[in-house]
Design a protein around this motif. Structure first.
Motif, PDB file in Angstrom:
ATOM      1  N   MET A 321       0.841  -1.197   0.000  1.00 54.42           N
ATOM      2  CA  MET A 321       0.000   0.000   0.000  1.00 54.42           C
ATOM      3  C   MET A 321       0.872   1.241   0.000  1.00 54.42           C
ATOM      4  O   MET A 321       1.702   1.430   0.892  1.00 54.42           O
ATOM      5  CB  MET A 321      -0.918   0.005   1.229  1.00 54.42           C
ATOM      6  CG  MET A 321      -1.962  -1.097   1.221  1.00 54.42           C
ATOM      7  SD  MET A 321      -3.036  -1.075   2.673  1.00 54.42           S
ATOM      8  CE  MET A 321      -1.875  -1.600   3.939  1.00 54.42           C
ATOM      9  N   ASP A 322       0.674   2.082  -0.992  1.00 52.00           N
ATOM     10  CA  ASP A 322       1.449   3.321  -1.112  1.00 52.00           C
ATOM     11  C   ASP A 322       0.518   4.392  -1.672  1.00 52.00           C
ATOM     12  O   ASP A 322       0.172   4.360  -2.855  1.00 52.00           O
ATOM     13  CB  ASP A 322       2.636   3.101  -2.049  1.00 52.00           C
ATOM     14  CG  ASP A 322       3.653   4.231  -1.984  1.00 52.00           C
ATOM     15  OD1 ASP A 322       3.343   5.273  -1.377  1.00 52.00           O
ATOM     16  OD2 ASP A 322       4.748   4.071  -2.545  1.00 52.00           O
ATOM     17  N   MET A 323       0.072   5.310  -0.814  1.00 50.51           N
ATOM     18  CA  MET A 323      -0.855   6.375  -1.198  1.00 50.51           C
ATOM     19  C   MET A 323      -2.239   5.804  -1.506  1.00 50.51           C
ATOM     20  O   MET A 323      -2.543   5.472  -2.648  1.00 50.51           O
ATOM     21  CB  MET A 323      -0.329   7.173  -2.397  1.00 50.51           C
ATOM     22  CG  MET A 323       0.973   7.895  -2.142  1.00 50.51           C
ATOM     23  SD  MET A 323       1.749   8.549  -3.640  1.00 50.51           S
ATOM     24  CE  MET A 323       0.424   9.544  -4.324  1.00 50.51           C
ATOM     25  N   ILE A 324      -3.074   5.707  -0.492  1.00 50.78           N
ATOM     26  CA  ILE A 324      -4.410   5.133  -0.677  1.00 50.78           C
ATOM     27  C   ILE A 324      -5.507   6.103  -0.263  1.00 50.78           C
ATOM     28  O   ILE A 324      -6.663   5.703  -0.135  1.00 50.78           O
ATOM     29  CB  ILE A 324      -4.570   3.811   0.107  1.00 50.78           C
ATOM     30  CG1 ILE A 324      -4.433   4.035   1.619  1.00 50.78           C
ATOM     31  CG2 ILE A 324      -3.579   2.758  -0.380  1.00 50.78           C
ATOM     32  CD1 ILE A 324      -4.840   2.816   2.461  1.00 50.78           C
ATOM     33  N   ALA A 325      -5.192   7.400  -0.108  1.00 57.28           N
ATOM     34  CA  ALA A 325      -6.183   8.281   0.521  1.00 57.28           C
ATOM     35  C   ALA A 325      -6.324   9.639  -0.152  1.00 57.28           C
ATOM     36  O   ALA A 325      -6.731  10.601   0.498  1.00 57.28           O
ATOM     37  CB  ALA A 325      -5.853   8.476   2.004  1.00 57.28           C
ATOM     38  N   SER A 326      -6.036   9.737  -1.436  1.00 58.75           N
ATOM     39  CA  SER A 326      -6.314  10.980  -2.151  1.00 58.75           C
ATOM     40  C   SER A 326      -7.271  10.674  -3.294  1.00 58.75           C
ATOM     41  O   SER A 326      -6.974   9.825  -4.143  1.00 58.75           O
ATOM     42  CB  SER A 326      -5.031  11.616  -2.691  1.00 58.75           C
ATOM     43  OG  SER A 326      -5.325  12.805  -3.418  1.00 58.75           O
ATOM     44  N   ARG A 327      -8.389  11.343  -3.324  1.00 58.49           N
ATOM     45  CA  ARG A 327      -9.396  11.139  -4.368  1.00 58.49           C
ATOM     46  C   ARG A 327      -9.034  12.026  -5.560  1.00 58.49           C
ATOM     47  O   ARG A 327      -9.178  13.246  -5.528  1.00 58.49           O
ATOM     48  CB  ARG A 327     -10.774  11.481  -3.812  1.00 58.49           C
ATOM     49  CG  ARG A 327     -11.922  11.426  -4.801  1.00 58.49           C
ATOM     50  CD  ARG A 327     -12.388  10.011  -5.058  1.00 58.49           C
ATOM     51  NE  ARG A 327     -13.631  10.051  -5.833  1.00 58.49           N
ATOM     52  CZ  ARG A 327     -14.852  10.050  -5.295  1.00 58.49           C
ATOM     53  NH1 ARG A 327     -14.993  10.005  -3.971  1.00 58.49           N
ATOM     54  NH2 ARG A 327     -15.924  10.093  -6.057  1.00 58.49           N
ATOM     55  N   ASN A 328      -8.575  11.417  -6.631  1.00 58.09           N
ATOM     56  CA  ASN A 328      -8.090  12.151  -7.797  1.00 58.09           C
ATOM     57  C   ASN A 328      -9.006  12.028  -9.003  1.00 58.09           C
ATOM     58  O   ASN A 328      -8.728  12.621 -10.047  1.00 58.09           O
ATOM     59  CB  ASN A 328      -6.698  11.639  -8.184  1.00 58.09           C
ATOM     60  CG  ASN A 328      -5.727  11.665  -7.025  1.00 58.09           C
ATOM     61  OD1 ASN A 328      -5.624  12.646  -6.311  1.00 58.09           O
ATOM     62  ND2 ASN A 328      -5.017  10.566  -6.824  1.00 58.09           N
ATOM     63  N   THR A 329     -10.062  11.246  -8.888  1.00 60.73           N
ATOM     64  CA  THR A 329     -10.966  10.974  -9.995  1.00 60.73           C
ATOM     65  C   THR A 329     -12.403  11.167  -9.527  1.00 60.73           C
ATOM     66  O   THR A 329     -12.680  11.069  -8.326  1.00 60.73           O
ATOM     67  CB  THR A 329     -10.791   9.528 -10.500  1.00 60.73           C
ATOM     68  OG1 THR A 329     -10.946   8.627  -9.404  1.00 60.73           O
ATOM     69  CG2 THR A 329      -9.404   9.319 -11.109  1.00 60.73           C
ATOM     70  N   PRO A 330     -13.338  11.457 -10.447  1.00 61.73           N
ATOM     71  CA  PRO A 330     -14.730  11.641 -10.014  1.00 61.73           C
ATOM     72  C   PRO A 330     -15.296  10.443  -9.277  1.00 61.73           C
ATOM     73  O   PRO A 330     -16.018  10.603  -8.294  1.00 61.73           O
ATOM     74  CB  PRO A 330     -15.464  11.881 -11.345  1.00 61.73           C
ATOM     75  CG  PRO A 330     -14.424  12.457 -12.250  1.00 61.73           C
ATOM     76  CD  PRO A 330     -13.139  11.763 -11.878  1.00 61.73           C
TER      77      PRO A 330
END
Length: 429
Positions: A321-330
């Motif tokens: 797991m590497d970066m699982i908490a930024s919403r970058n898509t609709p």
């Protein structure tokens, strides 16, 4: 040389899986390109076809491309980046296709060679390679309908604690920095060690040398019910994440809260430890928090290097797991990235996402710089689970990677997928 770009008809906005008509169109276009002797490359809902005008006319079979540009084939390159780091460092390079983590750029071959191949050097930030022909860079599938998840969802929801994940992430992002060589990193590692020990895991520290210093890995183990986990034939399932953070703009001493990169993955590992603390699967569960990832995957490289052949053969699966908490898509999206050796793990995770979450799933067999790569290079099945279109996140490696930008709902969905897969993987003989 001409390159044309087709956007698959009927693809929903936001990166969901192409609808059946679009999948049929994709198959027809790739077959027509091959028959015409043209080259094709698929990036999700985008298909690039490269060739001479007569080849492209035959390949298009009357379809109108979304765009057409004249670029020598030798100038076409695929960039795989973390955040927006390639574009931030090279703003003058023309981008022909922007898919966040994946870019198709117009770049002189000599300049591409100067930039090198970071994936081979295990350096972070980005990798540059010639645009692969007749290749799927990544593909994607939409979530299953709500009704298909209704029966399975509550069981997994109940074991993943939102409150505990949020509290652990606050603790990790509360350190001024978690730079691999800092005192704060060692304090954070000691805190995580205490959490895992209290959950009943046996823990140990592994020293990791770095250029100009040292760092550490934290390894936690819980045996399976099939034996002590080290008997002949015993298998292990690993969950990994890197604990360190970095501020590339301002240097090692600068603030680096690393809430998403990679406080989210490290807190996710602790969430999985809580969810599976009493697992009764046949296989050993092993959790590893790496140091030195941001300086070039040093922690995972050292960990894999110290495994003998028998230990490598014991590992059935690695979920990183590497970066699982930024919403970058609709729509909430996860990228599952592995290679041919990890196909079964990738397929298992994708199936778990379909059954237990509302995630759009992207899949790629082009592994790039995170801690899954050293495992794959050694023939060990490993998959990176990372927020979709992570290249759209331009805050990583800065002081702005803070809690206010974290999307807990996305992180919890990715954790539900991972836990659902791990329950199956640990239980298999």
């Amino acid at each position: 040389m001409t390159i044309v770009r087709f956007e698959l008809a009927g693809t929903p906005e936001g990166g969901d899986e192409p609808r059946p008509a679009a999948r049929d169109e994709l198959r027809a276009l790739t077959a027509a390109a091959a028959d015409a002797g043209a080259a094709w490359t698929q990036l999700g809902d985008t298909l690039l076809v490269t060739g001479e005008p007569a080849q492209l006319e035959q390949a298009g079979s009357g379809r109108n491309p979304a765009s057409r540009v004249e670029v020598p084939a030798v100038r076409l390159h695929l960039v795989i980046q973390n955040g927006r780091q390639f574009q931030q460092e090279h703003p003058g390079v023309p981008v022909l296709v922007d898919k966040g983590r994946y870019l198709v750029v117009d770049l002189d071959p000599a300049e591409a060679g100067r930039l090198g191949e970071p994936a081979e050097r295990h350096l972070p930030c980005y990798g540059v390679r010639a645009l692969p022909a007749d290749t799927v860079v990544f593909e994607q599938r939409a979530p299953a309908p709500d009704r298909a998840r209704a029966a399975a969802g509550p069981r997994i929801d109940a074991v993943v604690s939102r409150d505990a994940f949020a509290a652990d992430l606050r603790t990790l992002a509360g350190f001024r920095t978690r730079h691999s060589t800092s005192d704060e990193f060692r304090t954070a590692l000691g805190w995580a060690d205490g959490v895992l020990h209290d959950l009943g895991f046996t823990t140990r520290i592994q020293a990791v040398p770095l250029p100009g210093g040292t760092t550490q890995n934290l390894i936690a183990e819980r045996p399976g019910t099939g034996g002590d986990g080290r008997a002949a034939g015993g298998r292990a399932v690993l969950v990994t994440a890197h604990l360190d953070s970095v501020n590339s703009q301002d240097g090692p001493a600068a603030p680096a809260p690393g809430a998403d990169d990679n406080g989210s993955g490290a807190a996710g590992l602790l969430a999985i430890a809580r969810a599976l603390r009493d697992h009764s699967g046949a296989r050993e569960l092993r959790l590893v928090l790496f140091g030195g990832e941001e300086q070039g995957l040093h922690g995972s490289l050292r960990y894999v290097a110290e495994l003998d052949r028998a230990e490598r053969d014991r590992i059935r699966a690695v979920v990183n797991m590497d970066m699982i908490a930024s919403r970058n898509t609709p729509s909430p999206t996860v990228l599952l990235e592995g290679s041919a050796v990890s196909r079964s793990v990738l397929d298992g995770l994708a199936a778990a996402a379909q059954e237990h979450t509302a995630l759009t799933v992207q899949t790629s067999l082009l592994p790039f710089n995170s801690d899954h790569v050293p495992f794959i290079d050694s023939g060990i099945p490993a998959v990176l689970t990372i927020e979709g279109a992570d290249g759209a996140n331009d805050r990583i490696h800065t002081a702005d990677d803070t809690l206010e930008h974290v999307d807990h709902d996305l992180a919890l969905e990715i954790l539900r997928m991972n836990v659902a897969y791990l329950v199956e993987a640990l239980g298999q003989a």
